[in-house]
Design an enzyme around this catalytic site. Structure first.
Site, PDB file in Angstrom:
ATOM      1  N   GLY A 148     -48.329 -35.928 124.071  1.00 13.25           N
ATOM      2  CA  GLY A 148     -47.581 -36.261 122.673  1.00 13.25           C
ATOM      3  C   GLY A 148     -48.899 -36.678 121.594  1.00 13.25           C
ATOM      4  O   GLY A 148     -50.115 -37.041 122.147  1.00 13.25           O
ATOM      5  N   CYS A 149     -48.634 -36.670 120.345  1.00 11.92           N
ATOM      6  CA  CYS A 149     -49.858 -36.922 119.545  1.00 11.92           C
ATOM      7  C   CYS A 149     -50.317 -38.463 119.512  1.00 11.92           C
ATOM      8  O   CYS A 149     -51.470 -38.631 119.908  1.00 11.92           O
ATOM      9  CB  CYS A 149     -49.615 -36.471 118.170  1.00 11.92           C
ATOM     10  SG  CYS A 149     -47.805 -36.600 117.409  1.00 11.92           S
ATOM     11  N   TYR A 150     -49.209 -39.152 119.273  1.00 15.88           N
ATOM     12  CA  TYR A 150     -49.590 -40.717 119.610  1.00 15.88           C
ATOM     13  C   TYR A 150     -50.257 -41.036 120.834  1.00 15.88           C
ATOM     14  O   TYR A 150     -50.941 -41.971 121.112  1.00 15.88           O
ATOM     15  CB  TYR A 150     -48.284 -41.576 119.560  1.00 15.88           C
ATOM     16  CG  TYR A 150     -47.964 -41.769 117.872  1.00 15.88           C
ATOM     17  CD1 TYR A 150     -48.775 -42.351 116.975  1.00 15.88           C
ATOM     18  CD2 TYR A 150     -46.496 -41.277 117.628  1.00 15.88           C
ATOM     19  CE1 TYR A 150     -47.971 -42.483 115.897  1.00 15.88           C
ATOM     20  CE2 TYR A 150     -46.222 -41.498 116.324  1.00 15.88           C
ATOM     21  CZ  TYR A 150     -46.956 -42.390 115.436  1.00 15.88           C
ATOM     22  OH  TYR A 150     -46.373 -42.259 114.219  1.00 15.88           O
ATOM     23  N   THR A 153     -53.759 -40.207 121.220  1.00 16.46           N
ATOM     24  CA  THR A 153     -54.703 -40.986 120.313  1.00 16.46           C
ATOM     25  C   THR A 153     -54.984 -42.489 121.065  1.00 16.46           C
ATOM     26  O   THR A 153     -55.957 -42.743 121.109  1.00 16.46           O
ATOM     27  CB  THR A 153     -53.814 -41.286 119.026  1.00 16.46           C
ATOM     28  OG1 THR A 153     -53.282 -40.104 118.666  1.00 16.46           O
ATOM     29  CG2 THR A 153     -54.973 -42.140 117.809  1.00 16.46           C
TER      30      THR A 153
END
Ligand SMILES: NC(=O)c1ccc[n+]([C@@H]2O[C@H](COP(=O)([O-])OP(=O)(O)OC[C@H]3O[C@@H](n4cnc5c(N)ncnc54)[C@H](OP(=O)(O)O)[C@@H]3O)[C@@H](O)[C@H]2O)c1
Length: 341
Positions: A148-150, A153
């Protein structure tokens, strides 16, 4: 030899971003593109910014002949990939941008996504698609689950710190922000201009789906159960993602650990101590930038991580994974500089 790829879900934001990257990739060519509602349309009519490219017409997934295709990028909503993976031809490799194969536990998948995991027999051989930590698994995998993008990060700074034990595993706070493209292109009231512009809101408070992935990977890194406080926010920008992370630890040790962990990473930059990264400085690139700042609260540290949700948070990372799976240079097609301003 040039590798032939298909993009499933090419009429969405991450699909279009895959097309943009692969158009400049030295070793990949696009053989097929799929859509659902937009099947039958020309890509140029769906995404006029790609009009200059010679691209196949959008078709349904069922209509694609995968016989000459080496790898498929699946940029689809979650819930579709278990059935596809169970019936796909043996020679085909897949990078799945959805959440369908990210969670190693069927109960966790059910709890966070409300669906039964119907391909658990395949799950043990799926690579978790964060190349900085799972490079060898990805190179050997037939299916890789892009994170996932979060999650990307947050994990790029936190995995090395938990593995090294330089921050306490308890009391970690992740305060995260996303641009609106993170929600995809399908029409949605919550992402209308008038709902987002000049505003700022938290969402998924206390129960965002990416928590499942964070729990899984942070616990593995720490060697014990880790649960972080995680609150995502929607901000009025198109692209960009930031995680501001608060933890107990010595800032110099944290900085030294991150510099050492990512010294050979092509796409992760750890800034000099005290410097603050900005989302505008990674936009359009596959880069994650990390800053470490000493907190004024004794023995606490602030770590800020930024990336472009459509690039290192999704399609850039997917191409990085595909490069590894296809035996190509991990950096191929991905060395574009960020766009600024
Ligand atoms: N956006 C981000 O920043 C981001 C970051 C990381 C991960 N992801 C994940 O990546 C995946 C794609 O996200 P996105 O933002 O690109 O979504 P999107 O813009 O909504 O695009 C979804 C794509 O899937 C197709 N599709 C929808 N339902 C389908 C179905 N039942 N059968 C076949 N195709 C179907 C759509 O076709 P039509 O256009 O024809 O309807 C479109 O091409 C999602 O799982 C998302 O969670 C997104």
């Amino acid at each position: 030899m040039t590798k032939s790829v298909a993009i499933l879900g090419a009429s969405g934001y991450t699909g279009a971003e895959l097309v943009r990257i692969i158009a400049g990739h030295p070793d990949m060519e696009i053989a097929a593109l799929s859509a659902d509602r937009k099947a039958g349309m020309a890509m140029a009519d769906v995404f006029p910014h790609l009009r200059h490219l010679d691209l196949p017409e959008l078709q349904t997934m069922d209509a694609i002949d995968f016989s000459g295709i080496d790898l498929a990028f699946a940029a689809l909503p979650h819930g579709l990939m278990h059935a596809f993976a169970k019936s796909m031809p043996d020679h085909l490799k897949v990078v799945d941008l959805s959440a369908d194969f990210r969670l190693r536990d069927a109960d966790a998948y059910k709890a966070w996504y409300g669906l039964d995991h119907t391909a658990m027999d395949l799950q043990p051989d799926v690579a978790f698609g964060l190349p900085e930590f799972y490079r060898d698994d990805i190179a050997d995998a037939r299916i890789t689950a892009n994170t996932g993008c979060y999650v990307a990060t947050t994990l790029l700074p936190l995995i090395p710190l938990l593995r090294a034990g330089v921050i306490a595993p308890q009391g970690i706070v992740v305060d995260a922000k996303s641009g609106v493209s993170g929600a995809g292109r399908a029409p949605n009231e919550a992402t209308l201009f008038s709902e987002v512009n000049e505003g700022f809101k938290a969402y998924g408070v206390g129960a965002h789906r990416h928590m499942g992935e964070l729990d899984q990977e942070l616990s593995l890194a720490a060697g014990r159960p880790v649960t972080v406080s995680f609150t995502p926010h929607l901000v009025p920008m198109t692209r960009g993602m930031q995680a501001t992370i608060y933890a107990a630890g010595d800032a110099n040790a944290v900085h030294d650990t991150l510099v050492a962990a990512h010294q050979d990473a092509a796409f992760v930059d750890v800034l000099p101590m005290g410097e603050v990264p900005q989302v505008q400085h990674v936009r359009g690139s596959n880069r994650c930038r990390i800053g470490v700042i000493k907190d004024r609260v004794k023995d606490r540290v602030i770590v800020i991580s930024v990336l472009d949700n459509l690039m290192k948070g999704a399609s850039g990372q997917a191409v990085q994974n595909a490069n590894l799976m296809l035996g190509l240079d991990e950096r191929a097609g991905l060395m574009m500089a960020p766009m600024f301003p």
